[in-house]
Scaffold this motif. Sequence first.
Motif, PDB file in Angstrom:
ATOM      1  N   SER A   1      -6.534 -12.812  -1.982  1.00  0.00           N
ATOM      2  CA  SER A   1      -7.104 -11.393  -1.718  1.00  0.00           C
ATOM      3  C   SER A   1      -6.200 -10.415  -2.309  1.00  0.00           C
ATOM      4  CB  SER A   1      -7.141 -11.142  -0.434  1.00  0.00           C
ATOM      5  OG  SER A   1      -6.123 -11.341   0.365  1.00  0.00           O
ATOM      6  N   LEU A   2      -5.021 -10.804  -2.682  1.00  0.00           N
ATOM      7  CA  LEU A   2      -4.040  -9.734  -3.173  1.00  0.00           C
ATOM      8  C   LEU A   2      -3.682  -9.899  -4.568  1.00  0.00           C
ATOM      9  CD1 LEU A   2      -1.607  -9.843  -0.106  1.00  0.00           C
ATOM     10  CD2 LEU A   2      -3.396  -8.230  -0.730  1.00  0.00           C
ATOM     11  N   LYS A   3      -4.286 -10.787  -5.189  1.00  0.00           N
ATOM     12  CA  LYS A   3      -4.285 -10.970  -6.729  1.00  0.00           C
ATOM     13  C   LYS A   3      -4.514  -9.893  -7.579  1.00  0.00           C
ATOM     14  CE  LYS A   3      -4.355 -16.014  -6.666  1.00  0.00           C
ATOM     15  NZ  LYS A   3      -5.203 -17.298  -6.996  1.00  0.00           N
ATOM     16  N   GLY A   4      -3.673  -9.535  -8.470  1.00  0.00           N
ATOM     17  CA  GLY A   4      -4.177  -8.344  -9.495  1.00  0.00           C
ATOM     18  C   GLY A   4      -3.572  -7.209  -8.701  1.00  0.00           C
ATOM     19  N   ARG A   5      -3.399  -6.745  -7.642  1.00  0.00           N
ATOM     20  CA  ARG A   5      -2.841  -5.737  -6.818  1.00  0.00           C
ATOM     21  C   ARG A   5      -1.369  -5.791  -6.718  1.00  0.00           C
ATOM     22  NH1 ARG A   5      -4.228  -3.346  -2.478  1.00  0.00           N
ATOM     23  NH2 ARG A   5      -4.824  -5.331  -1.645  1.00  0.00           N
ATOM     24  N   PHE A   6      -0.871  -6.902  -6.326  1.00  0.00           N
ATOM     25  CA  PHE A   6       0.544  -7.031  -5.792  1.00  0.00           C
ATOM     26  C   PHE A   6       1.225  -7.992  -6.752  1.00  0.00           C
ATOM     27  CE2 PHE A   6       0.308  -6.323  -1.012  1.00  0.00           C
ATOM     28  CZ  PHE A   6      -0.592  -5.202  -1.066  1.00  0.00           C
TER      29      PHE A   6
ATOM     30  N   VAL B   1       1.969   5.910   2.474  1.00  0.00           N
ATOM     31  CA  VAL B   1       1.406   6.217   1.100  1.00  0.00           C
ATOM     32  C   VAL B   1      -0.318   6.470   1.204  1.00  0.00           C
ATOM     33  CG1 VAL B   1       0.944   3.966   0.674  1.00  0.00           C
ATOM     34  CG2 VAL B   1       1.354   5.524  -1.328  1.00  0.00           C
ATOM     35  N   GLN B   2      -0.777   7.431   0.268  1.00  0.00           N
ATOM     36  CA  GLN B   2      -2.143   7.346   0.473  1.00  0.00           C
ATOM     37  C   GLN B   2      -2.964   6.294  -0.193  1.00  0.00           C
ATOM     38  OE1 GLN B   2      -3.131  11.339  -1.309  1.00  0.00           O
ATOM     39  NE2 GLN B   2      -2.973  12.305   0.797  1.00  0.00           N
ATOM     40  N   ALA B   3      -3.982   6.131   0.265  1.00  0.00           N
ATOM     41  CA  ALA B   3      -4.818   4.943  -0.629  1.00  0.00           C
ATOM     42  C   ALA B   3      -5.230   5.414  -1.943  1.00  0.00           C
ATOM     43  CB  ALA B   3      -6.483   5.067   0.010  1.00  0.00           C
ATOM     44  N   GLY B   4      -4.800   4.115  -2.722  1.00  0.00           N
ATOM     45  CA  GLY B   4      -4.782   4.485  -4.224  1.00  0.00           C
ATOM     46  C   GLY B   4      -3.273   4.348  -4.654  1.00  0.00           C
ATOM     47  N   GLY B   5      -2.129   4.780  -3.900  1.00  0.00           N
ATOM     48  CA  GLY B   5      -1.057   4.898  -4.179  1.00  0.00           C
ATOM     49  C   GLY B   5      -0.331   3.633  -4.380  1.00  0.00           C
TER      50      GLY B   5
ATOM     51  N   MET C   1       3.554  -2.926  -5.141  1.00  0.00           N
ATOM     52  CA  MET C   1       2.048  -3.036  -4.477  1.00  0.00           C
ATOM     53  C   MET C   1       1.293  -1.734  -5.109  1.00  0.00           C
ATOM     54  SD  MET C   1       3.101  -3.667  -0.336  1.00  0.00           S
ATOM     55  CE  MET C   1       3.733  -2.190  -0.109  1.00  0.00           C
ATOM     56  N   ASN C   2       0.192  -2.106  -5.797  1.00  0.00           N
ATOM     57  CA  ASN C   2      -0.591  -0.910  -6.230  1.00  0.00           C
ATOM     58  C   ASN C   2      -1.703  -0.856  -5.914  1.00  0.00           C
ATOM     59  OD1 ASN C   2       1.594  -0.822  -8.289  1.00  0.00           O
ATOM     60  ND2 ASN C   2       0.696  -2.275  -9.574  1.00  0.00           N
ATOM     61  N   SER C   3      -2.586   0.202  -5.981  1.00  0.00           N
ATOM     62  CA  SER C   3      -3.923   0.305  -5.610  1.00  0.00           C
ATOM     63  C   SER C   3      -4.032  -0.027  -4.092  1.00  0.00           C
ATOM     64  CB  SER C   3      -4.992  -0.452  -6.156  1.00  0.00           C
ATOM     65  OG  SER C   3      -4.892  -0.249  -7.489  1.00  0.00           O
ATOM     66  N   LEU C   4      -3.150   0.621  -3.249  1.00  0.00           N
ATOM     67  CA  LEU C   4      -3.015   0.348  -1.795  1.00  0.00           C
ATOM     68  C   LEU C   4      -4.196   0.819  -1.132  1.00  0.00           C
ATOM     69  CD1 LEU C   4       0.695   0.875  -1.646  1.00  0.00           C
ATOM     70  CD2 LEU C   4      -0.313  -1.175  -0.720  1.00  0.00           C
ATOM     71  N   ARG C   5      -4.579   0.036  -0.151  1.00  0.00           N
ATOM     72  CA  ARG C   5      -5.621   0.151   0.990  1.00  0.00           C
ATOM     73  C   ARG C   5      -5.340   0.572   2.311  1.00  0.00           C
ATOM     74  NH1 ARG C   5      -8.850  -4.805  -1.722  1.00  0.00           N
ATOM     75  NH2 ARG C   5      -8.965  -4.086  -3.875  1.00  0.00           N
ATOM     76  N   PRO C   6      -6.131   1.061   3.046  1.00  0.00           N
ATOM     77  CA  PRO C   6      -5.577   1.300   4.370  1.00  0.00           C
ATOM     78  C   PRO C   6      -5.669  -0.209   5.026  1.00  0.00           C
ATOM     79  CG  PRO C   6      -7.355   2.891   3.823  1.00  0.00           C
ATOM     80  CD  PRO C   6      -7.088   1.953   2.885  1.00  0.00           C
ATOM     81  N   GLU C   7      -6.306  -1.070   4.550  1.00  0.00           N
ATOM     82  CA  GLU C   7      -6.131  -2.566   5.197  1.00  0.00           C
ATOM     83  C   GLU C   7      -4.602  -3.051   4.782  1.00  0.00           C
ATOM     84  OE1 GLU C   7      -8.781  -1.239   3.525  1.00  0.00           O
ATOM     85  OE2 GLU C   7      -9.499  -2.633   2.096  1.00  0.00           O
ATOM     86  N   ASP C   8      -4.041  -2.444   3.825  1.00  0.00           N
ATOM     87  CA  ASP C   8      -2.555  -2.977   3.678  1.00  0.00           C
ATOM     88  C   ASP C   8      -1.774  -2.640   4.439  1.00  0.00           C
ATOM     89  OD1 ASP C   8      -3.382  -2.588   0.232  1.00  0.00           O
ATOM     90  OD2 ASP C   8      -3.435  -4.560   1.275  1.00  0.00           O
ATOM     91  N   THR C   9      -1.951  -1.750   5.475  1.00  0.00           N
ATOM     92  CA  THR C   9      -0.960  -1.266   6.534  1.00  0.00           C
ATOM     93  C   THR C   9      -0.596  -2.398   7.494  1.00  0.00           C
ATOM     94  OG1 THR C   9      -2.013   0.901   6.630  1.00  0.00           O
ATOM     95  CG2 THR C   9      -0.837   0.196   8.593  1.00  0.00           C
ATOM     96  N   ALA C  10       0.762  -2.518   7.337  1.00  0.00           N
ATOM     97  CA  ALA C  10       1.430  -3.772   7.959  1.00  0.00           C
ATOM     98  C   ALA C  10       2.646  -3.607   7.978  1.00  0.00           C
ATOM     99  CB  ALA C  10       0.854  -4.955   7.289  1.00  0.00           C
ATOM    100  N   VAL C  11       3.413  -4.317   8.896  1.00  0.00           N
ATOM    101  CA  VAL C  11       4.965  -4.701   8.610  1.00  0.00           C
ATOM    102  C   VAL C  11       5.088  -5.839   7.577  1.00  0.00           C
ATOM    103  CG1 VAL C  11       7.205  -5.430   9.561  1.00  0.00           C
ATOM    104  CG2 VAL C  11       5.561  -3.835  11.113  1.00  0.00           C
ATOM    105  N   TYR C  12       5.798  -5.588   6.623  1.00  0.00           N
ATOM    106  CA  TYR C  12       6.094  -6.382   5.497  1.00  0.00           C
ATOM    107  C   TYR C  12       7.217  -7.127   5.817  1.00  0.00           C
ATOM    108  CZ  TYR C  12       1.692  -4.957   3.166  1.00  0.00           C
ATOM    109  OH  TYR C  12       0.542  -4.762   2.877  1.00  0.00           O
TER     110      TYR C  12
ATOM    111  N   THR D   1       2.375   1.931   5.832  1.00  0.00           N
ATOM    112  CA  THR D   1       1.185   2.732   6.301  1.00  0.00           C
ATOM    113  C   THR D   1       0.451   3.187   5.008  1.00  0.00           C
ATOM    114  OG1 THR D   1       2.237   2.976   8.294  1.00  0.00           O
ATOM    115  CG2 THR D   1       0.364   4.434   7.689  1.00  0.00           C
ATOM    116  N   VAL D   2      -0.814   2.845   5.120  1.00  0.00           N
ATOM    117  CA  VAL D   2      -1.649   3.493   3.754  1.00  0.00           C
ATOM    118  C   VAL D   2      -2.876   4.394   4.600  1.00  0.00           C
ATOM    119  CG1 VAL D   2      -2.997   2.908   1.999  1.00  0.00           C
ATOM    120  CG2 VAL D   2      -1.336   1.629   2.583  1.00  0.00           C
ATOM    121  N   SER D   3      -2.416   5.615   4.234  1.00  0.00           N
ATOM    122  CA  SER D   3      -3.724   6.306   4.910  1.00  0.00           C
ATOM    123  C   SER D   3      -4.997   6.678   3.817  1.00  0.00           C
ATOM    124  CB  SER D   3      -3.150   7.865   5.008  1.00  0.00           C
ATOM    125  OG  SER D   3      -2.720   8.277   3.906  1.00  0.00           O
ATOM    126  N   SER D   4      -6.019   6.971   4.588  1.00  0.00           N
ATOM    127  CA  SER D   4      -7.390   6.958   3.754  1.00  0.00           C
ATOM    128  C   SER D   4      -7.501   8.315   3.434  1.00  0.00           C
ATOM    129  CB  SER D   4      -8.393   6.376   4.859  1.00  0.00           C
ATOM    130  OG  SER D   4      -8.485   7.300   5.911  1.00  0.00           O
TER     131      SER D   4
END
Length: 120
Positions: free
Chosen positions: A63-68, A12-16, A83-94, A117-120
Motif C-alpha cells: 500500500s506504500l509503494k511509490g510514496r515511501f 505535516v499537512q496532507a500532500g506534504g 515519505m511523500n504525498s502524505l495522507r491523514p491515514e499515515d499518522t502513526a508512531v514510526y 501526524t498528517v493533518s487534512s
Amino acid sequence: QVQLVESGGGLVQAGGSLRLSCAASGRTNSRFVMGWFRQAPGKEREFVARISKAGGTTDYADSLKGRFTISRDNAKNTVYLQMNSLRPEDTAVYYCAAGYYWSPARYDYWGQGTQVTVSS
C-alpha cells in the motif's frame, strides 16, 4: 547490542513530505537488515519497509509503494525513510528496527519511535 534513535517526525499537512532518520550506535548497522514499522492509535504495528545490509535490496508494504522510499548510509550508521504525498491515514508512531537476517524477517532491536501526524 545496538541502540536505535529515530528523528524527523512531526506535523505535516496532507500532500506534504517528511524524511525520518534512524541513527544506530553500538555495533555498526551495516551488520543489520533495517526496517521501518508504524503503529496508529488503536491499531496493530504494521510493516512499512526494509532494506538489506548493503542497501541493494528493498521491500515495501504494497500500500506504500511509490510514496515511501527507504535508504541507508552505512558510513553514517543511519537509515532513512522518505515519505511523500502524505495522507491523514499515515499518522502513526514510526519505529525503526534492526535484525540479523533478511529471511525469515525478524527484528532484534527497536527504537523508541517518532510521531508523524498528517493533518487534512
